[in-house]
Design a protein around this motif. Sequence first.
Motif, PDB file in Angstrom:
ATOM      1  N   MET A  36      -0.885  10.394  -8.871  1.00 38.38           N
ATOM      2  CA  MET A  36      -1.731   9.311  -7.886  1.00 38.38           C
ATOM      3  C   MET A  36      -3.214   9.244  -8.449  1.00 38.38           C
ATOM      4  O   MET A  36      -4.247  10.028  -7.977  1.00 38.38           O
ATOM      5  N   SER A  59       0.696  -1.347  -0.112  1.00 37.76           N
ATOM      6  CA  SER A  59       0.106   0.068   0.089  1.00 37.76           C
ATOM      7  C   SER A  59       0.855   1.483  -0.150  1.00 37.76           C
ATOM      8  O   SER A  59       0.495   2.231   0.684  1.00 37.76           O
ATOM      9  N   THR A  94      -3.098   1.980  -4.410  1.00 34.96           N
ATOM     10  CA  THR A  94      -1.948   1.962  -4.695  1.00 34.96           C
ATOM     11  C   THR A  94      -1.236   1.370  -5.884  1.00 34.96           C
ATOM     12  O   THR A  94      -0.570   1.791  -6.774  1.00 34.96           O
ATOM     13  N   SER A 129      -3.402   9.478   1.952  1.00 34.85           N
ATOM     14  CA  SER A 129      -4.293  10.542   1.342  1.00 34.85           C
ATOM     15  C   SER A 129      -5.282  10.902   2.336  1.00 34.85           C
ATOM     16  O   SER A 129      -5.924  11.936   2.240  1.00 34.85           O
ATOM     17  N   ALA A 177       1.438  11.717   0.430  1.00 38.35           N
ATOM     18  CA  ALA A 177       2.516  10.898   0.714  1.00 38.35           C
ATOM     19  C   ALA A 177       2.435   9.470   0.267  1.00 38.35           C
ATOM     20  O   ALA A 177       1.251   9.239   0.588  1.00 38.35           O
TER      21      ALA A 177
HETATM   22  N1  ASP Z   1      -0.983   4.463  -0.190  1.00 43.59           N
HETATM   23  C1  ASP Z   1      -1.148   5.482  -1.475  1.00 43.59           C
HETATM   24  C2  ASP Z   1       0.085   5.488  -2.075  1.00 43.59           C
HETATM   25  O1  ASP Z   1       1.069   5.100  -1.673  1.00 43.59           O
HETATM   26  C3  ASP Z   1      -1.728   6.683  -1.011  1.00 43.59           C
HETATM   27  C4  ASP Z   1      -2.969   7.055  -0.341  1.00 43.59           C
HETATM   28  O2  ASP Z   1      -3.895   7.399  -1.497  1.00 43.59           O
HETATM   29  O3  ASP Z   1      -3.102   6.954   0.929  1.00 43.59           O
HETATM   30  O4  ASP Z   1       0.345   5.468  -3.243  1.00 43.59           O
END
Ligand code: ASP
Length: 433
Positions: free
Chosen positions: A329, A293, A410, A377, A371
Amino acid sequence: MQGSASKHWRILLGLALGAVVGLLANAWSQGDTSRERVIAWIGDWIAYPIGQVFLRLLFLVVVPLVFAALAASVARIGTTGVMGRMGVRTAVLFLLTTGFSVVLGLSAMHLIAPGRGFDPATSEALLKAFSGEVQALAGKTPAASVEGAKGVVNLVLEMFLPRNMLAAVTQMQMLPLILFSLLFGAAIGVQTLQRRERVVAALDAVSDAMVWIVDRAMRLAPVAVACLIFVSTSRFGLPLLGKLSAFVGVVIGLYLVQLFVLYPVLLAALAGRAPAPFLRNCLPILATAFSTSSSNATLPTSIEVCERNLGIRPAVASFVLPLGATVNMNGTALFEGCVVLFVAQVFGMELSLAQQAVVVVLCVISAIGVAGVPGGSLPLLMGVMAQVGVPVEGIALVLGVDRLLDMGRTVVNVMGDVVTAACVESRLPPDVT
Ligand code: ASP
Protein backbone atom coordinates in the motif's frame (compact mmCIF):
# COMPACT_ATOMS: atom_id res chain seq x y z
CA MET A 1 -15.77 -7.71 -19.09
CA GLN A 2 -14.10 -4.43 -19.95
CA GLY A 3 -13.41 -5.55 -23.50
CA SER A 4 -14.69 -2.47 -25.22
CA ALA A 5 -13.24 0.95 -24.56
CA SER A 6 -16.73 2.41 -24.36
CA LYS A 7 -17.28 0.52 -21.09
CA HIS A 8 -14.27 2.26 -19.53
CA TRP A 9 -15.54 5.59 -20.64
CA ARG A 10 -19.01 4.92 -19.31
CA ILE A 11 -17.53 4.23 -15.86
CA LEU A 12 -15.45 7.40 -16.04
CA LEU A 13 -18.48 9.38 -17.19
CA GLY A 14 -20.41 8.02 -14.19
CA LEU A 15 -17.54 9.07 -11.95
CA ALA A 16 -17.45 12.60 -13.36
CA LEU A 17 -21.23 13.00 -13.31
CA GLY A 18 -21.55 11.75 -9.74
CA ALA A 19 -18.77 14.08 -8.60
CA VAL A 20 -20.18 17.16 -10.33
CA VAL A 21 -23.77 16.55 -9.20
CA GLY A 22 -22.55 15.83 -5.66
CA LEU A 23 -20.49 19.02 -5.49
CA LEU A 24 -23.37 21.09 -6.90
CA ALA A 25 -25.74 19.53 -4.35
CA ASN A 26 -23.22 20.32 -1.63
CA ALA A 27 -22.97 23.96 -2.69
CA TRP A 28 -26.78 24.26 -3.13
CA SER A 29 -27.55 22.88 0.34
CA GLN A 30 -24.74 24.56 2.27
CA GLY A 31 -26.16 26.23 5.40
CA ASP A 32 -29.83 25.49 4.54
CA THR A 33 -31.18 22.70 6.76
CA SER A 34 -34.20 21.77 4.65
CA ARG A 35 -32.06 21.50 1.52
CA GLU A 36 -29.46 19.54 3.46
CA ARG A 37 -32.22 17.14 4.49
CA VAL A 38 -33.27 16.61 0.85
CA ILE A 39 -29.70 15.84 -0.21
CA ALA A 40 -29.18 13.55 2.79
CA TRP A 41 -32.43 11.70 1.88
CA ILE A 42 -31.29 11.18 -1.72
CA GLY A 43 -27.91 10.01 -0.44
CA ASP A 44 -29.30 7.64 2.19
CA TRP A 45 -32.19 6.13 0.25
CA ILE A 46 -31.04 6.15 -3.37
CA ALA A 47 -27.33 6.66 -3.93
CA TYR A 48 -26.01 4.77 -0.87
CA PRO A 49 -27.99 1.53 -1.45
CA ILE A 50 -27.12 1.37 -5.16
CA GLY A 51 -23.42 2.04 -4.44
CA GLN A 52 -23.36 -0.52 -1.64
CA VAL A 53 -24.94 -3.30 -3.73
CA PHE A 54 -22.14 -2.85 -6.26
CA LEU A 55 -19.41 -2.63 -3.60
CA ARG A 56 -20.68 -5.66 -1.72
CA LEU A 57 -20.97 -7.75 -4.89
CA LEU A 58 -17.27 -7.07 -5.38
CA PHE A 59 -16.48 -7.88 -1.73
CA LEU A 60 -18.49 -11.08 -2.07
CA VAL A 61 -16.00 -12.63 -4.46
CA VAL A 62 -12.78 -11.43 -2.83
CA VAL A 63 -12.15 -14.29 -0.39
CA PRO A 64 -12.76 -17.19 -2.82
CA LEU A 65 -10.92 -15.31 -5.57
CA VAL A 66 -7.82 -14.61 -3.45
CA PHE A 67 -7.70 -18.22 -2.30
CA ALA A 68 -8.27 -19.81 -5.72
CA ALA A 69 -6.00 -17.43 -7.63
CA LEU A 70 -3.06 -17.54 -5.24
CA ALA A 71 -3.22 -21.26 -4.55
CA ALA A 72 -3.51 -22.08 -8.27
CA SER A 73 -0.60 -19.80 -9.10
CA VAL A 74 1.70 -21.45 -6.54
CA ALA A 75 0.48 -24.98 -7.33
CA ARG A 76 1.01 -24.42 -11.06
CA ILE A 77 4.55 -23.16 -10.80
CA GLY A 78 5.36 -25.44 -7.84
CA THR A 79 8.02 -24.68 -5.25
CA THR A 80 10.59 -24.24 -7.98
CA GLY A 81 13.30 -21.65 -8.52
CA VAL A 82 10.88 -19.69 -10.75
CA MET A 83 8.44 -19.29 -7.85
CA GLY A 84 11.27 -18.29 -5.52
CA ARG A 85 12.58 -15.66 -7.92
CA MET A 86 9.08 -14.33 -8.60
CA GLY A 87 8.38 -14.13 -4.86
CA VAL A 88 11.65 -12.35 -4.09
CA ARG A 89 11.25 -9.88 -6.96
CA THR A 90 7.70 -9.10 -5.86
CA ALA A 91 8.70 -8.63 -2.21
CA VAL A 92 11.67 -6.39 -3.10
CA LEU A 93 9.54 -4.18 -5.35
CA PHE A 94 6.78 -3.95 -2.74
CA LEU A 95 9.21 -2.95 0.00
CA LEU A 96 11.22 -0.49 -2.10
CA THR A 97 8.18 1.34 -3.47
CA THR A 98 6.49 1.49 -0.05
CA GLY A 99 9.67 2.76 1.65
CA PHE A 100 10.21 5.31 -1.13
CA SER A 101 6.63 6.53 -0.69
CA VAL A 102 7.06 7.28 3.02
CA VAL A 103 10.40 9.03 2.47
CA LEU A 104 8.83 11.08 -0.34
CA GLY A 105 5.95 12.05 1.95
CA LEU A 106 8.16 13.04 4.86
CA SER A 107 10.53 15.07 2.64
CA ALA A 108 7.69 17.04 1.04
CA MET A 109 6.06 17.69 4.41
CA HIS A 110 9.36 19.08 5.69
CA LEU A 111 9.85 21.25 2.67
CA ILE A 112 6.34 22.67 2.48
CA ALA A 113 5.39 22.33 6.17
CA PRO A 114 1.62 22.88 5.77
CA GLY A 115 1.11 22.37 9.52
CA ARG A 116 3.30 25.31 10.58
CA GLY A 117 1.23 28.34 11.46
CA PHE A 118 -2.01 26.35 11.13
CA ASP A 119 -4.88 28.43 12.54
CA PRO A 120 -5.20 27.44 16.26
CA ALA A 121 -8.95 28.16 16.30
CA THR A 122 -9.56 25.78 13.37
CA SER A 123 -7.35 23.17 15.00
CA GLU A 124 -9.28 23.43 18.27
CA ALA A 125 -12.64 23.24 16.48
CA LEU A 126 -11.57 20.14 14.53
CA LEU A 127 -10.25 18.38 17.63
CA LYS A 128 -13.60 18.97 19.30
CA ALA A 129 -15.77 18.14 16.27
CA PHE A 130 -14.12 14.77 15.57
CA SER A 131 -13.42 13.62 19.13
CA GLY A 132 -16.21 10.99 18.95
CA GLU A 133 -14.74 9.45 15.77
CA VAL A 134 -11.28 9.48 17.36
CA GLN A 135 -12.57 7.57 20.39
CA ALA A 136 -14.18 4.97 18.15
CA LEU A 137 -10.98 4.53 16.15
CA ALA A 138 -8.84 4.32 19.30
CA GLY A 139 -10.77 1.19 20.29
CA LYS A 140 -9.73 -0.48 17.03
CA THR A 141 -6.05 0.48 17.30
CA PRO A 142 -4.04 -2.69 17.86
CA ALA A 143 -1.27 -0.76 19.65
CA ALA A 144 -3.78 0.11 22.35
CA SER A 145 -3.62 -3.44 23.69
CA VAL A 146 0.11 -3.99 23.15
CA GLU A 147 2.23 -4.11 26.26
CA GLY A 148 5.70 -5.61 26.55
CA ALA A 149 7.31 -8.34 24.46
CA LYS A 150 4.38 -10.73 24.82
CA GLY A 151 2.03 -8.07 23.52
CA VAL A 152 4.17 -7.44 20.44
CA VAL A 153 4.52 -11.18 19.75
CA ASN A 154 0.77 -11.66 20.07
CA LEU A 155 0.11 -8.70 17.78
CA VAL A 156 2.35 -10.17 15.06
CA LEU A 157 0.85 -13.64 15.57
CA GLU A 158 -2.65 -12.23 15.29
CA MET A 159 -1.67 -10.51 12.04
CA PHE A 160 -0.33 -13.64 10.35
CA LEU A 161 -1.46 -16.69 12.32
CA PRO A 162 -4.62 -15.93 14.26
CA ARG A 163 -6.23 -18.77 16.18
CA ASN A 164 -9.25 -18.43 13.95
CA MET A 165 -8.50 -17.65 10.32
CA LEU A 166 -12.14 -17.34 9.32
CA ALA A 167 -12.83 -14.77 12.05
CA ALA A 168 -9.88 -12.69 10.78
CA VAL A 169 -11.13 -12.92 7.22
CA THR A 170 -14.57 -11.68 8.20
CA GLN A 171 -12.82 -8.49 9.38
CA MET A 172 -11.20 -8.25 5.93
CA GLN A 173 -7.81 -9.11 7.50
CA MET A 174 -6.46 -11.01 4.55
CA LEU A 175 -2.90 -11.84 5.66
CA PRO A 176 -3.84 -15.19 7.26
CA LEU A 177 -5.81 -16.16 4.15
CA ILE A 178 -2.83 -15.25 1.99
CA LEU A 179 -0.54 -17.40 4.10
CA PHE A 180 -2.99 -20.32 4.01
CA SER A 181 -3.42 -20.02 0.22
CA LEU A 182 0.36 -19.97 -0.35
CA LEU A 183 0.83 -23.04 1.87
CA PHE A 184 -2.08 -24.86 0.26
CA GLY A 185 -0.73 -24.10 -3.22
CA ALA A 186 2.74 -25.29 -2.22
CA ALA A 187 1.31 -28.49 -0.75
CA ILE A 188 -0.59 -29.20 -3.97
CA GLY A 189 2.50 -28.32 -6.00
CA VAL A 190 4.44 -31.27 -4.56
CA GLN A 191 1.78 -33.87 -5.37
CA THR A 192 1.77 -36.08 -8.48
CA LEU A 193 1.25 -34.31 -11.80
CA GLN A 194 -2.18 -35.86 -12.29
CA ARG A 195 -3.52 -34.79 -8.88
CA ARG A 196 -1.95 -31.36 -9.24
CA GLU A 197 -3.58 -30.77 -12.60
CA ARG A 198 -6.95 -31.79 -11.25
CA VAL A 199 -6.80 -29.38 -8.29
CA VAL A 200 -5.41 -26.54 -10.41
CA ALA A 201 -8.24 -27.03 -12.93
CA ALA A 202 -10.79 -26.88 -10.06
CA LEU A 203 -9.17 -23.73 -8.62
CA ASP A 204 -9.14 -22.13 -12.09
CA ALA A 205 -12.85 -22.92 -12.40
CA VAL A 206 -13.49 -21.18 -9.07
CA SER A 207 -11.54 -18.10 -10.21
CA ASP A 208 -13.43 -18.05 -13.52
CA ALA A 209 -16.74 -18.31 -11.66
CA MET A 210 -15.79 -15.32 -9.49
CA VAL A 211 -14.80 -13.36 -12.57
CA TRP A 212 -18.18 -14.23 -14.11
CA ILE A 213 -19.91 -12.71 -11.08
CA VAL A 214 -17.70 -9.60 -11.30
CA ASP A 215 -18.56 -9.31 -14.98
CA ARG A 216 -22.22 -9.02 -14.08
CA ALA A 217 -21.52 -6.65 -11.21
CA MET A 218 -19.47 -4.41 -13.49
CA ARG A 219 -22.57 -3.79 -15.61
CA LEU A 220 -23.82 -1.79 -12.65
CA ALA A 221 -20.54 0.11 -12.47
CA PRO A 222 -21.36 3.37 -14.33
CA VAL A 223 -24.47 4.05 -12.22
CA ALA A 224 -23.05 2.62 -8.99
CA VAL A 225 -19.81 4.56 -9.28
CA ALA A 226 -21.81 7.77 -9.81
CA CYS A 227 -23.81 6.97 -6.66
CA LEU A 228 -20.72 6.20 -4.54
CA ILE A 229 -19.06 9.45 -5.56
CA PHE A 230 -22.27 11.42 -5.08
CA VAL A 231 -22.53 10.19 -1.48
CA SER A 232 -18.97 11.37 -0.79
CA THR A 233 -18.96 14.69 -2.60
CA SER A 234 -22.44 15.81 -1.53
CA ARG A 235 -21.26 15.51 2.07
CA PHE A 236 -17.74 16.87 1.68
CA GLY A 237 -17.07 19.64 4.08
CA LEU A 238 -16.04 22.03 1.31
CA PRO A 239 -15.22 24.90 3.69
CA LEU A 240 -13.11 22.45 5.69
CA LEU A 241 -11.33 21.41 2.52
CA GLY A 242 -10.40 25.08 2.04
CA LYS A 243 -8.91 25.33 5.53
CA LEU A 244 -6.88 22.16 5.04
CA SER A 245 -6.04 22.95 1.42
CA ALA A 246 -2.27 23.15 1.98
CA PHE A 247 -2.15 19.68 3.56
CA VAL A 248 -4.60 18.16 1.08
CA GLY A 249 -2.72 19.80 -1.81
CA VAL A 250 0.62 18.30 -0.71
CA VAL A 251 -0.83 14.80 -0.29
CA ILE A 252 -2.69 14.84 -3.62
CA GLY A 253 0.37 16.31 -5.36
CA LEU A 254 2.43 13.41 -4.03
CA TYR A 255 -0.14 10.86 -5.19
CA LEU A 256 0.21 12.38 -8.67
CA VAL A 257 4.01 12.16 -8.47
CA GLN A 258 3.71 8.47 -7.70
CA LEU A 259 1.19 7.83 -10.45
CA PHE A 260 2.74 9.94 -13.18
CA VAL A 261 6.46 9.92 -12.34
CA LEU A 262 7.44 6.93 -10.18
CA TYR A 263 5.21 4.32 -11.82
CA PRO A 264 5.97 5.36 -15.43
CA VAL A 265 9.71 5.28 -14.63
CA LEU A 266 9.36 1.76 -13.21
CA LEU A 267 7.25 0.66 -16.17
CA ALA A 268 9.75 1.95 -18.70
CA ALA A 269 12.90 0.89 -16.84
CA LEU A 270 11.92 -2.48 -15.35
CA ALA A 271 8.99 -3.69 -17.44
CA GLY A 272 9.99 -2.27 -20.84
CA ARG A 273 6.46 -0.89 -21.30
CA ALA A 274 5.33 2.43 -22.75
CA PRO A 275 3.66 4.14 -19.76
CA ALA A 276 0.93 6.09 -21.61
CA PRO A 277 -0.92 3.17 -23.25
CA PHE A 278 -0.38 1.08 -20.12
CA LEU A 279 -2.05 3.67 -17.90
CA ARG A 280 -4.84 4.16 -20.44
CA ASN A 281 -5.60 0.43 -20.27
CA CYS A 282 -5.79 0.74 -16.49
CA LEU A 283 -8.73 3.17 -16.59
CA PRO A 284 -11.30 0.64 -15.26
CA ILE A 285 -8.93 -0.14 -12.39
CA LEU A 286 -8.43 3.55 -11.62
CA ALA A 287 -12.16 4.27 -11.70
CA THR A 288 -13.03 1.28 -9.49
CA ALA A 289 -10.30 2.05 -6.94
CA PHE A 290 -11.21 5.76 -6.83
CA SER A 291 -14.91 5.22 -6.36
CA THR A 292 -14.78 2.25 -3.95
CA SER A 293 -11.77 3.38 -1.83
CA SER A 294 -10.99 -0.29 -1.41
CA SER A 295 -8.05 -2.32 -2.71
CA ASN A 296 -9.97 -5.51 -1.96
CA ALA A 297 -13.04 -4.46 -3.91
CA THR A 298 -10.81 -3.48 -6.84
CA LEU A 299 -8.91 -6.79 -6.89
CA PRO A 300 -11.24 -8.71 -9.24
CA THR A 301 -11.15 -5.83 -11.74
CA SER A 302 -7.37 -5.52 -11.60
CA ILE A 303 -6.86 -9.26 -12.13
CA GLU A 304 -9.18 -9.20 -15.11
CA VAL A 305 -7.70 -6.09 -16.72
CA CYS A 306 -4.13 -7.30 -16.20
CA GLU A 307 -4.81 -10.65 -17.81
CA ARG A 308 -7.08 -9.44 -20.62
CA ASN A 309 -5.81 -5.98 -21.51
CA LEU A 310 -2.23 -5.78 -20.27
CA GLY A 311 -0.91 -9.16 -21.38
CA ILE A 312 0.16 -10.17 -17.87
CA ARG A 313 0.13 -13.95 -17.54
CA PRO A 314 -2.27 -15.53 -15.00
CA ALA A 315 0.65 -17.03 -13.03
CA VAL A 316 1.87 -13.48 -12.31
CA ALA A 317 -1.44 -11.63 -12.03
CA SER A 318 -2.91 -14.27 -9.70
CA PHE A 319 0.16 -14.14 -7.52
CA VAL A 320 1.20 -10.47 -7.37
CA LEU A 321 -2.23 -8.80 -7.29
CA PRO A 322 -3.90 -10.64 -4.36
CA LEU A 323 -0.67 -10.28 -2.39
CA GLY A 324 -0.37 -6.63 -3.33
CA ALA A 325 -4.00 -5.81 -2.45
CA THR A 326 -3.17 -7.00 1.04
CA VAL A 327 0.42 -6.00 1.77
CA ASN A 328 1.52 -3.38 -0.78
CA MET A 329 0.00 0.00 0.00
CA ASN A 330 2.26 2.76 -1.29
CA GLY A 331 -0.38 5.46 -1.14
CA THR A 332 -1.35 4.48 2.40
CA ALA A 333 2.27 4.51 3.59
CA LEU A 334 2.76 7.96 2.05
CA PHE A 335 -0.45 9.28 3.59
CA GLU A 336 0.47 7.92 7.03
CA GLY A 337 3.90 9.60 6.98
CA CYS A 338 2.31 12.90 5.90
CA VAL A 339 -0.32 12.80 8.66
CA VAL A 340 2.26 12.06 11.39
CA LEU A 341 4.37 15.06 10.36
CA PHE A 342 1.36 17.34 9.78
CA VAL A 343 -0.03 16.66 13.25
CA ALA A 344 3.44 17.10 14.77
CA GLN A 345 3.78 20.45 12.98
CA VAL A 346 0.36 21.68 14.12
CA PHE A 347 1.22 20.72 17.71
CA GLY A 348 4.58 22.50 17.39
CA MET A 349 6.62 19.30 17.82
CA GLU A 350 10.01 18.61 16.24
CA LEU A 351 10.62 14.96 15.36
CA SER A 352 14.31 14.01 15.50
CA LEU A 353 15.92 12.20 12.57
CA ALA A 354 15.87 8.97 14.60
CA GLN A 355 12.14 9.40 15.30
CA GLN A 356 11.53 9.98 11.60
CA ALA A 357 13.44 6.82 10.75
CA VAL A 358 11.09 5.02 13.15
CA VAL A 359 8.14 6.63 11.35
CA VAL A 360 9.42 5.25 8.02
CA VAL A 361 9.77 1.72 9.39
CA LEU A 362 6.42 1.81 11.21
CA CYS A 363 4.58 3.20 8.19
CA VAL A 364 5.99 0.43 5.98
CA ILE A 365 5.04 -2.25 8.52
CA SER A 366 1.60 -0.84 9.22
CA ALA A 367 0.87 -0.45 5.50
CA ILE A 368 1.40 -4.23 5.28
CA GLY A 369 -1.20 -4.82 8.00
CA VAL A 370 -3.80 -2.31 6.77
CA ALA A 371 -7.07 -3.88 5.59
CA GLY A 372 -7.87 -2.93 1.99
CA VAL A 373 -11.21 -1.33 2.87
CA PRO A 374 -12.33 2.31 3.08
CA GLY A 375 -10.52 4.01 5.98
CA GLY A 376 -8.63 0.78 6.75
CA SER A 377 -5.44 2.61 7.62
CA LEU A 378 -6.83 4.95 10.29
CA PRO A 379 -6.62 2.63 13.36
CA LEU A 380 -3.06 1.56 12.49
CA LEU A 381 -2.06 5.14 11.77
CA MET A 382 -3.05 6.06 15.32
CA GLY A 383 -0.79 3.26 16.51
CA VAL A 384 2.13 4.76 14.56
CA MET A 385 1.45 8.20 16.03
CA ALA A 386 1.37 6.79 19.55
CA GLN A 387 4.69 5.00 19.05
CA VAL A 388 6.54 8.22 18.15
CA GLY A 389 4.81 10.36 20.77
CA VAL A 390 2.63 12.41 18.39
CA PRO A 391 -0.77 13.09 20.05
CA VAL A 392 -3.19 10.51 18.64
CA GLU A 393 -6.18 12.81 19.06
CA GLY A 394 -4.50 14.95 16.37
CA ILE A 395 -5.87 12.55 13.76
CA ALA A 396 -9.10 14.54 14.17
CA LEU A 397 -7.44 17.30 12.13
CA VAL A 398 -7.62 15.23 8.94
CA LEU A 399 -10.67 12.98 9.47
CA GLY A 400 -13.00 15.44 7.74
CA VAL A 401 -11.07 15.18 4.47
CA ASP A 402 -10.10 11.54 4.74
CA ARG A 403 -12.73 10.28 2.30
CA LEU A 404 -11.18 12.31 -0.51
CA LEU A 405 -7.63 11.32 0.43
CA ASP A 406 -8.69 7.67 0.76
CA MET A 407 -9.97 7.63 -2.83
CA GLY A 408 -6.60 8.90 -4.04
CA ARG A 409 -4.44 6.64 -1.91
CA THR A 410 -6.42 3.57 -2.96
CA VAL A 411 -5.69 4.39 -6.61
CA VAL A 412 -1.97 4.68 -5.77
CA ASN A 413 -2.10 1.43 -3.75
CA VAL A 414 -3.75 -0.58 -6.52
CA MET A 415 -1.62 0.89 -9.31
CA GLY A 416 1.50 -0.01 -7.30
CA ASP A 417 0.39 -3.66 -7.47
CA VAL A 418 -0.37 -3.51 -11.19
CA VAL A 419 2.99 -1.89 -11.99
CA THR A 420 4.79 -4.50 -9.86
CA ALA A 421 2.94 -7.25 -11.75
CA ALA A 422 4.15 -5.78 -15.06
CA CYS A 423 7.75 -5.62 -13.77
CA VAL A 424 7.62 -9.23 -12.52
CA GLU A 425 5.97 -10.38 -15.77
CA SER A 426 8.82 -9.02 -17.87
CA ARG A 427 11.32 -11.34 -16.15
CA LEU A 428 9.24 -14.51 -16.17
CA PRO A 429 10.52 -17.36 -18.39
CA PRO A 430 8.38 -17.72 -21.56
CA ASP A 431 7.27 -21.29 -20.78
CA VAL A 432 5.28 -20.26 -17.66
CA THR A 433 1.56 -19.70 -18.26
N1 ASP B 1 -8.66 2.37 1.49
C1 ASP B 1 -7.31 1.89 1.37
C2 ASP B 1 -7.26 0.69 0.46
O1 ASP B 1 -8.19 -0.08 0.41
C3 ASP B 1 -6.71 1.53 2.71
C4 ASP B 1 -6.49 2.79 3.53
O2 ASP B 1 -5.41 3.39 3.39
O3 ASP B 1 -7.36 3.19 4.29
O4 ASP B 1 -6.29 0.51 -0.23
